[in-house]
Each structure stands twice: as C-alpha cells, then as structure tokens.
Design a protein around this motif. Structure first.
Motif, PDB file in Angstrom:
ATOM      1  N   PRO A 196       0.815  -1.227   0.000  1.00  0.00           N
ATOM      2  CA  PRO A 196       0.000   0.000   0.000  1.00  0.00           C
ATOM      3  C   PRO A 196       0.844   1.270   0.000  1.00  0.00           C
ATOM      4  CG  PRO A 196      -0.929  -1.601   1.525  1.00  0.00           C
ATOM      5  CD  PRO A 196       0.389  -2.161   1.067  1.00  0.00           C
ATOM      6  N   GLY A 197       1.892   1.300   0.834  1.00  0.00           N
ATOM      7  CA  GLY A 197       2.728   2.491   0.908  1.00  0.00           C
ATOM      8  C   GLY A 197       3.456   2.777  -0.382  1.00  0.00           C
ATOM      9  N   ARG A 198       3.984   1.737  -1.018  1.00  0.00           N
ATOM     10  CA  ARG A 198       4.711   1.958  -2.281  1.00  0.00           C
ATOM     11  C   ARG A 198       3.750   2.362  -3.392  1.00  0.00           C
ATOM     12  NH1 ARG A 198       9.943  -0.210  -4.098  1.00  0.00           N
ATOM     13  NH2 ARG A 198       9.867  -1.844  -2.522  1.00  0.00           N
ATOM     14  N   LEU A 199       2.544   1.767  -3.397  1.00  0.00           N
ATOM     15  CA  LEU A 199       1.562   2.165  -4.404  1.00  0.00           C
ATOM     16  C   LEU A 199       1.161   3.622  -4.212  1.00  0.00           C
ATOM     17  CD1 LEU A 199      -0.365   1.623  -6.713  1.00  0.00           C
ATOM     18  CD2 LEU A 199      -1.959   0.592  -5.083  1.00  0.00           C
ATOM     19  N   LEU A 200       0.947   4.045  -2.979  1.00  0.00           N
ATOM     20  CA  LEU A 200       0.608   5.440  -2.728  1.00  0.00           C
ATOM     21  C   LEU A 200       1.721   6.365  -3.220  1.00  0.00           C
ATOM     22  CD1 LEU A 200      -1.409   7.442  -1.469  1.00  0.00           C
ATOM     23  CD2 LEU A 200      -0.116   7.218   0.669  1.00  0.00           C
ATOM     24  N   ALA A 201       2.963   5.968  -3.009  1.00  0.00           N
ATOM     25  CA  ALA A 201       4.084   6.776  -3.494  1.00  0.00           C
ATOM     26  C   ALA A 201       4.059   6.894  -5.012  1.00  0.00           C
ATOM     27  CB  ALA A 201       5.406   6.180  -3.021  1.00  0.00           C
ATOM     28  N   ARG A 202       3.704   5.803  -5.686  1.00  0.00           N
ATOM     29  CA  ARG A 202       3.615   5.849  -7.157  1.00  0.00           C
ATOM     30  C   ARG A 202       2.492   6.806  -7.590  1.00  0.00           C
ATOM     31  NH1 ARG A 202       7.699   3.777  -6.306  1.00  0.00           N
ATOM     32  NH2 ARG A 202       8.545   1.794  -7.081  1.00  0.00           N
ATOM     33  N   LEU A 203       1.370   6.792  -6.857  1.00  0.00           N
ATOM     34  CA  LEU A 203       0.280   7.715  -7.189  1.00  0.00           C
ATOM     35  C   LEU A 203       0.724   9.163  -7.016  1.00  0.00           C
ATOM     36  CD1 LEU A 203      -2.804   5.945  -5.535  1.00  0.00           C
ATOM     37  CD2 LEU A 203      -1.894   5.662  -7.844  1.00  0.00           C
ATOM     38  N   HIS A 204       1.473   9.420  -5.955  1.00  0.00           N
ATOM     39  CA  HIS A 204       1.972  10.781  -5.739  1.00  0.00           C
ATOM     40  C   HIS A 204       2.942  11.195  -6.847  1.00  0.00           C
ATOM     41  CE1 HIS A 204       0.999  10.720  -1.135  1.00  0.00           C
ATOM     42  NE2 HIS A 204      -0.064  10.842  -1.897  1.00  0.00           N
ATOM     43  N   ASP A 205       3.726  10.248  -7.342  1.00  0.00           N
ATOM     44  CA  ASP A 205       4.642  10.546  -8.446  1.00  0.00           C
ATOM     45  C   ASP A 205       3.865  10.986  -9.688  1.00  0.00           C
ATOM     46  OD1 ASP A 205       6.821   9.885  -6.887  1.00  0.00           O
ATOM     47  OD2 ASP A 205       7.064   7.872  -7.735  1.00  0.00           O
TER      48      ASP A 205
END
Length: 300
Positions: A196-205
């Motif tokens: 979840p955390g890495r996916l959220l980071a990708r969304l922010h990117d």
C-alpha cells in the motif's frame, strides 16, 4: 515481476514436523529447516526507525514454526506454499521466497540436503479514485485524467487496469471549496504486487508529474489520485489502516457519490468495507442522491 530493492532474510528456522508420505514420517516426525526472503520497501523504516514500517521477523518466525508443527502434509511443497501465503498476507511484503529443507528425508542414498523453493508475488485488487478541476497547460481536467491513466498503465507492479467513464461533480466540502470549478472524476480498478505504501508513493509521483501542488488541503487541483481500497474484503485480504499518511479503506469513500458512481460503472459488483461489514457499493449510492453526478461529455 522483476524482484529488486530491499530485502529481509530469515534463515535457519528449525522446527519438528510430521510431514511426508511414509508412515514412519507421520509417526516419528523429523526436523525441518526454513529460510524466508521477503522483498519489502524499507525506505520509511530506515528514515523513521519505527518497527511499524518494516516486517517483524519474530512474528514471521512464529508463523513458520506454526506451519511446520501444524497439520501434517504429504509434501514439503505444500508446507512451503502455506508459509509463503502467510508471509504475503503481511501488507508490507511484496514478494517472498521460501526454502524448506528436509535434511532427514528418506532418500535411500547418501545426500546432503533436500530443499524445495517456492516464490510468490503479491497480487491483490485495488481501487483508485481519480479527479481534478483545474486546467493544466491549457488542457481541461479530462485530458489530465487520460494522461494519468496512461501513466498508471505503465506503472510497474500495477496491472489489469480498468477505468470507468468520466463523471462531472460539484466540489464537496462546503465553504472550504466555495467558488471552485466542477471536478471530472473516474475510478480505476487494478491488481497490484506493490505494498500500500509503495503504491501510494507511485500515485503521488503521477500527481506531481501532472502538475499537482499541495498548497491547501481542500484546494483546487489538476489531479488527485486516492487509494480507496486495497485487497478484497470478501476474501478477507483487504488492508485496514488508521495511519495518518494512509487510512484504508478510504474513510470518506462511502460518503462520496463521485467515488461510488464511477466505481459501479467499472465494477457493478463492487464491495466496500464499512467498519466490520462488507457492503455492496450499489446499496450506498441511493443515500447520496443529493450529490449530483453526471456523465462527462466531450464538448468537441
């Protein structure tokens, strides 16, 4: 999936089990040794020194022992798979390699070791909400949403992306959003191997690449990407989190027609966890009839 990045290795966990196809193996038991290699994004753990942002290897070791000492299996392949399933159930683990050694296996000739290795990647459904109400470089929010979808399709670890039609809604938030233009919204469903955390980071990117700035919490924006739900609540694989940086499922999704209507458009069987219940999204929409949602039409 190409495995790369940070690792947590746990090797040499020893426990006595009664696995095997022969009667004496089921009767007398033998020692098994297990190695577990977990792919985890350790960036936040290294930055915060907080156990909550990594994998508790003591708990993983306890899970390994519980499986080895648990129900007898004919094959150590089954033992390894069961361990892998337990490890992958941890939200931060994106992939796992489990090696089960059977050094006392009844091989019939001199040998050093027998080992079975299984590799598993996380593969869970996710729901993403997309929206925006500001132009970017002269293009409307609908164009930005299409570009966001294109970038999401190219995101490693995100696959089988399906997207709803676009819908137009008035801003929600009372006086905090007064005077803002209407939003163009959509919902995407996909499967992911990312935590979840890495996916959220990708969304922010993706947001940043398409002009999103975070100057005001309720401010107008070129693009907003939210992680609505991670995992399948019907299967019990959904992640529930109250962390400030990522609350799951999204705490206001049940109250937002601009999320639920597009979600139904792309997945008529959609289900959302609400507290301890799993609710059909279609059953939540009628209560939001005061929130006008209309399908977006290309003015060209």
């Amino acid at each position: 999936m190409t495995r790369r990045g940070d690792l947590v290795r746990l090797t040499g966990v020893r426990a006595r089990g009664f696995h095997g196809v022969f009667d004496h193996e089921r009767r007398d038991g033998q020692d098994f040794v297990v190695d577990v290699e977990m792919h985890v994004d350790l960036t936040r753990a290294g930055r915060t020194d907080d156990l909550a942002h990594t994998v508790h290897y003591g708990e993983v070791a306890a899970d390994v022992v519980a499986v080895v000492e648990g129900e007898p299996r004919d094959l150590i392949e089954s033992v390894a798979s069961q361990i892998a399933d337990r490890v992958l159930a941890r939200p931060l683990v994106e992939s796992v390699t489990v090696t089960v050694h059977k050094p006392q296996a009844p091989v019939g000739v001199p040998f050093g070791d027998v080992e079975v290795v299984v590799r598993r990647d996380k593969d869970l459904p996710v729901v993403l909400a997309l929206g925006g109400n500001l132009e970017r470089d002269g293009a409307g929010p609908d164009v930005t949403l299409r570009e966001a979808v294109a970038r999401l399709r190219r995101t490693p670890g995100l696959r089988r992306l399906r997207v709803s039609d676009a819908f137009v809604t008035a801003p929600v938030g009372g006086d905090l959003v007064a005077g803002q233009p209407d939003y163009v919204n959509a919902v995407a469903v996909a499967r992911t191997s990312l935590s979840p955390g890495r996916l959220l980071a990708r969304l922010h990117d993706v947001e940043a690449a398409l002009g999103r700035t975070r100057t005001a919490r309720w401010g107008a924006r070129t693009l907003d990407l939210d992680l609505v739900q991670y995992g399948d609540p019907l299967e019990g694989t959904d992640v529930r989190s109250t962390a400030e940086e990522l609350t799951l499922p999204h705490p206001r999704a049940r109250e937002r027609a601009f999320v639920l209507v597009p979600w139904l458009d792309v997945d008529p069987a959609a289900r959302l966890r609400v507290g301890e219940e799993v609710v059909a999204v279609g059953d939540l929409v009628p209560a939001l009839s005061d929130q006008a949602v209309r399908r977006w039409e290309d003015p060209r």
